[in-house]
Design an enzyme around this catalytic site. Structure first.
Site, PDB file in Angstrom:
ATOM      1  N   CYS A 123     -21.195   5.458  -5.421  1.00 32.58           N
ATOM      2  CA  CYS A 123     -19.795   5.743  -5.098  1.00 32.58           C
ATOM      3  C   CYS A 123     -18.817   5.263  -6.163  1.00 32.58           C
ATOM      4  O   CYS A 123     -17.659   5.675  -6.168  1.00 32.58           O
ATOM      5  CB  CYS A 123     -19.437   5.147  -3.741  1.00 32.58           C
ATOM      6  SG  CYS A 123     -20.415   5.825  -2.374  1.00 32.58           S
ATOM      7  N   HIS A 265     -11.934   4.831  -3.340  1.00 31.77           N
ATOM      8  CA  HIS A 265     -13.090   5.597  -2.872  1.00 31.77           C
ATOM      9  C   HIS A 265     -12.952   5.820  -1.376  1.00 31.77           C
ATOM     10  O   HIS A 265     -12.729   4.889  -0.610  1.00 31.77           O
ATOM     11  CB  HIS A 265     -14.375   4.834  -3.197  1.00 31.77           C
ATOM     12  CG  HIS A 265     -15.566   5.324  -2.440  1.00 31.77           C
ATOM     13  ND1 HIS A 265     -15.934   6.655  -2.421  1.00 31.77           N
ATOM     14  CD2 HIS A 265     -16.456   4.659  -1.657  1.00 31.77           C
ATOM     15  CE1 HIS A 265     -17.015   6.784  -1.655  1.00 31.77           C
ATOM     16  NE2 HIS A 265     -17.343   5.594  -1.193  1.00 31.77           N
ATOM     17  N   ASN A 295     -16.978  10.995   3.285  1.00 30.89           N
ATOM     18  CA  ASN A 295     -17.335  10.212   2.096  1.00 30.89           C
ATOM     19  C   ASN A 295     -18.181  11.090   1.185  1.00 30.89           C
ATOM     20  O   ASN A 295     -19.310  11.441   1.524  1.00 30.89           O
ATOM     21  CB  ASN A 295     -18.116   8.967   2.539  1.00 30.89           C
ATOM     22  CG  ASN A 295     -18.533   8.082   1.380  1.00 30.89           C
ATOM     23  OD1 ASN A 295     -18.579   8.511   0.233  1.00 30.89           O
ATOM     24  ND2 ASN A 295     -18.873   6.840   1.685  1.00 30.89           N
TER      25      ASN A 295
END
Length: 344
Positions: A123, A265, A295
């Site tokens: 990520c 993020h 996500n």
């Protein structure tokens, strides 16, 4: 010795400047209600814990490379450029273990002979790729770099795991960097990256790599699925993202109050708000698209940038803080001023 590296552009005459941005998500939408039909969950349970209402998922036969190509083309179009000297693709879900996906993406975009490679930092991958592209420009290796984050995390998820199935989606985002000056709009001012391999098991796919293959035999199906220790990840993410953000703000010479927008993020709304709280930023300064896309790992930040530009959340001249935490563990932060780009 420090466990991280900090990289700034203050000593360089050449600085990477964001010249274009683009995002893409596959057309298929999976709502929370659809997940609830096959898992022990509900729309309310997912929204309360993650802030996610839906996510986009690839159809059979679609690959990470397909998403990366579309996002890359959109970023190039937004920049007004028809090419780049380097393509850096951040992904944890490459089309194949070998070769890297970036060369094929570059060729399909129309850049068949430029340098192209993948970066794997989960990520945090986009920030690692951004640092790589900015360093290439600063060193004079490239005049223009296409940085892409693309993921098809749905290919790694256990369909029976309600936690991961509810969180992750597929998508891609990209930015075009060009050589410019540190003080101009769009300049990537400073970056900070860190890692801690002692936390490798918090976010992992245990099977399929050399570690498992060297033992002989074949991995069980459960070893090929993504696994995450949610509570531990939550606390580590908030801590490291806040620390990295403070470090890069100090390097840039900005106070927290100087930050107009934080683009974190898009892991979880609670994590994003907790990071903002740790920094002393009002939660409304966070650019959010997690409700619509979930996500998307390495694609998360560039997708949020593309969406923020499209809906007006990001305005020319905004002082922007980027930050992320991912598997490895890895983390990072960056500062930039938002350029005046045409809305996609």
């Amino acid at each position: 010795m420090s466990d991280d590296i900090s990289s700034g552009t203050s000593g360089m005459t050449r600085t990477a400047v964001i010249a274009g941005v683009g995002g893409y998500v596959p057309p298929r939408v999976v709502t929370n209600d659809e997940l609830a039909q096959r898992l022990d969950t509900s729309d309310a349970w997912i929204r309360t814990r993650t802030g996610i209402a839906q996510r986009h998922v690839i159809d059979p036969g679609t690959t990470t490379g397909d998403l990366a190509v579309e996002a890359g083309l959109r970023a190039l179009k937004n920049s007004g450029a028809d090419g780049a000297d380097l393509v850096v693709l951040a992904t944890t879900t490459p089309d194949r273990p070998c070769p890297a996906t970036a060369p094929a993406v570059a060729t399909r975009i129309g850049l068949p002979h430029v340098a192209a490679f993948d970066v794997a930092a989960v990520c945090s991958g986009f920030l690692y790729a951004l640092q790589t592209g900015a360093a290439a420009i600063g060193a004079g290796f490239a005049e223009r770099v296409l940085v892409i984050g693309a993921e098809t995390f749905s290919t790694l998820l256990d369909p029976a795991d309600r936690t991961t199935a509810a969180i992750f989606g597929d998508g891609a985002g990209a930015v075009v960097l060009r050589a410019g000056e540190r003080d101009e709009p769009g300049a990537v001012r400073d970056l900070h990256l860190g890692s801690d391999g002692g936390m490798a098991d918090l976010i992992t796919v245990p099977g399929g790599g050399a570690e498992q293959r060297s033992r002989g035999g074949f991995p069980g199906p459960e070893d090929l699925y993504f696994r995450m220790e949610g509570k531990s990840v939550f606390f580590a993410a908030v801590r490291r993202m806040a620390e990295s953000s403070r470090t890069v703000l100090d390097r840039t010479g900005w106070q927290v109050a100087d930050v107009d927008r934080i683009v974190a993020h898009q892991a979880n709304t609670r994590i994003i708000h907790a990071v903002a709280e740790q920094l002393g930023l009002p939660p409304e300064r966070a650019v959010l698209n997690i409700e619509r896309v979930g996500n998307t790992s390495a694609a998360s930040i560039p997708l949020a940038l593309a969406d923020g530009m499209a809906d007006g959340a990001l305005k020319a001249g905004d002082r922007v803080l980027l930050t992320a935490f991912g598997g490895g563990a890895t983390w990072g932060a960056a500062t930039l001023t938002w350029p005046d780009l045409p809305r996609a």
